[in-house]
Design a protein around this motif. Structure first.
Motif, PDB file in Angstrom:
ATOM      1  N   LEU A  68      10.552  -0.967  -5.072  1.00 43.87           N
ATOM      2  CA  LEU A  68       9.327  -0.292  -4.594  1.00 43.87           C
ATOM      3  C   LEU A  68       9.412   1.375  -4.601  1.00 43.87           C
ATOM      4  N   ASP A  69      10.679   1.788  -4.284  1.00 47.22           N
ATOM      5  CA  ASP A  69      10.710   3.368  -4.729  1.00 47.22           C
ATOM      6  C   ASP A  69      10.681   3.781  -6.169  1.00 47.22           C
ATOM      7  N   THR A 111       8.996   2.084  -8.390  1.00 47.98           N
ATOM      8  CA  THR A 111       7.382   2.006  -8.739  1.00 47.98           C
ATOM      9  C   THR A 111       6.728   3.070  -8.243  1.00 47.98           C
ATOM     10  N   LYS A 112       6.858   3.763  -6.955  1.00 51.80           N
ATOM     11  CA  LYS A 112       5.986   4.915  -6.466  1.00 51.80           C
ATOM     12  C   LYS A 112       6.517   5.918  -7.006  1.00 51.80           C
ATOM     13  N   GLU A 113       7.504   6.192  -7.503  1.00 53.44           N
ATOM     14  CA  GLU A 113       8.173   7.338  -8.261  1.00 53.44           C
ATOM     15  C   GLU A 113       7.588   7.455  -9.455  1.00 53.44           C
ATOM     16  N   LYS A 123      -0.161   9.930 -10.553  1.00 56.54           N
ATOM     17  CA  LYS A 123      -1.073   8.459 -10.733  1.00 56.54           C
ATOM     18  C   LYS A 123      -2.289   8.678 -11.678  1.00 56.54           C
ATOM     19  N   ASN A 139       3.919   8.346  -9.072  1.00 59.49           N
ATOM     20  CA  ASN A 139       3.779   9.801  -8.638  1.00 59.49           C
ATOM     21  C   ASN A 139       4.075  10.930  -9.708  1.00 59.49           C
ATOM     22  N   ASN A 155       3.627   1.888  -1.231  1.00 53.56           N
ATOM     23  CA  ASN A 155       4.497   2.172  -2.366  1.00 53.56           C
ATOM     24  C   ASN A 155       3.538   2.144  -3.629  1.00 53.56           C
ATOM     25  N   GLY A 156       2.327   2.350  -3.478  1.00 50.14           N
ATOM     26  CA  GLY A 156       1.352   2.442  -4.616  1.00 50.14           C
ATOM     27  C   GLY A 156       0.837   1.063  -5.570  1.00 50.14           C
ATOM     28  N   LYS A 190       0.623  -1.088   0.034  1.00 52.00           N
ATOM     29  CA  LYS A 190      -0.141  -0.030  -0.098  1.00 52.00           C
ATOM     30  C   LYS A 190       0.936   1.490  -0.111  1.00 52.00           C
TER      31      LYS A 190
END
Length: 367
Positions: free
Chosen positions: A353-354, A356-358, A365, A361, A75-76, A73
């Motif tokens: 994970l970083d 993926t989130k970046e 999204k 973002n 990390n998107g 969650k």
């Protein structure tokens, strides 16, 4: 209207002991057994892949599953796609998901993919001894869908316009997949759902099933073994293998020992047009030499940054508005013995994970 991308990570439930694995591979066997035995087979080869933040977890434990969900969650990641194992009424590795179903604290969305292959010893580099066999029949189809419906009724199960989303990994193994889908749709409607939203893993053996066999969608299973670059050049491989050439007991550069550069592989995928009614998919890395003593497949030199470039390409270029939901499949969350995981490892930490989130973002999204 903009949509929020919903990444779904493929989830392997084999991180706990079961009776069958105890009998076949020895007491206490789990996927960690293969992971911890892995060794590098050439210079700069990243093996073994060892877990970091979550440790060597046991998926029977609520604490382990909740920690996975919380990390996903944060990390998107939108949900998990659990591999589901069914052999004519016999279920295997079902305990982690069944425990989740009974626990309201595990509120992460989920769906299922039927890994409908025979189980043999070949996946572990052994012979082809049959362990569990698939036998398809109308009776089995009807029994199976009733079990699946019990999961579909869970309010955490991923649905599209009220339709439970379900994937068959290898439809080509069915004698009549079109008939199976028809039976399942009828049963799902009788259970009170508007329909079934059913798809398949698009691999090199099965591309055109949507029109011919009644599927609603596919997803572009990665790695796509039929769409790959040349292996690393002979001179490069010789450099990697320099210290091992004299000790190798297999023919050098045997055609089954396939090693590819991750960046070149990703570049080829990015140059391939997206297909209609097919959700995109990406793999952060791949190296199944921990599981296979031969016939392994390695994407060498993956990094979070290279993965992020491929992921950003998908986010920017896929026609999200053409699908009812903006699902993006990631293979995988925790395929540790295939060197294929978003979960933190001792080499890269939370790097994937970083990334993926970046990447998500960067587009807020929204697509």
């Amino acid at each position: 209207m903009s949509k929020v991308i919903k990444p779904i990570a493929i989830y392997l439930p084999q991180f706990h002991p079961i009776q069958e694995n105890n009998e076949w591979w020895g007491n206490g066997f789990t996927e960690w057994t293969n992971v911890t035995k892995a060794k590098p087979i050439f210079k700069d080869h990243y093996q073994p892949h060892l877990p970091a933040d979550l440790g060597f977890y046991d998926l029977r434990l609520e604490e382990s599953r909740i920690a996975q969900e919380a990390l996903a969650k944060a990390n998107g990641i939108y949900g998990f796609c659990y591999y589901h194992y069914w052999f004519n009424g016999k279920r295997v590795l079902e305990e982690p998901l069944d425990r989740k179903i009974k626990n309201a604290k595990e509120d992460f969305p989920f769906m299922m993919c039927w890994a409908n292959e025979n189980w043999t010893r070949i996946w572990n580099g052994g012979d082809t001894d049959l362990l569990l066999q698939q036998d398809y029949s109308e009776e089995d189809d009807l029994n199976h869908i009733q079990v699946l419906i019990s999961y579909f009724k869970d309010n955490r199960y991923i649905k599209v316009n009220g339709k439970p989303m379900f994937i068959i990994y290898r439809p080509k193994l069915f004698p009549n997949i079109k008939k199976t889908i028809m039976l399942w749709r009828e049963a799902v409607k009788k259970a009170g759902f508007p329909d079934l939203y059913i798809g398949f893993a698009e691999t090199n053996e099965y591309f055109n099933g949507i029109i011919n066999d009644g599927f609603d969608f596919s997803f572009d299973f990665q790695p796509n073994f039929s769409n790959r670059p040349a292996t690393l050049h002979d001179s490069v491989i010789k450099r990697y293998f320099h210290e091992f050439l004299k000790t190798l007991k297999i023919p050098f550069l045997n055609k089954y020992h396939l090693i590819y550069d991750y960046e070149e592989y990703a570049r080829m995928q990015m140059a391939t047009p997206f297909k209609q009614k097919s959700f995109p998919c990406i793999t952060p890395m791949w190296d199944n030499s921990a599981r296979r003593k031969k016939n392994y497949f390695i994407l060498h030199n993956s990094t979070p940054q290279k993965y992020k470039i491929w992921l950003q390409h998908i986010i920017n270029n896929y026609k999200w508005v053409n699908m009812p939901e903006p699902f993006l499949f990631i293979n995988a969350w925790n395929e540790w013995a295939e060197g294929n995981h978003l979960e933190p490892c001792q080499k890269w930490g939370t790097g994937y994970l970083d990334a993926t989130k970046e990447a998500l973002n960067n587009n807020n999204k929204k697509v």
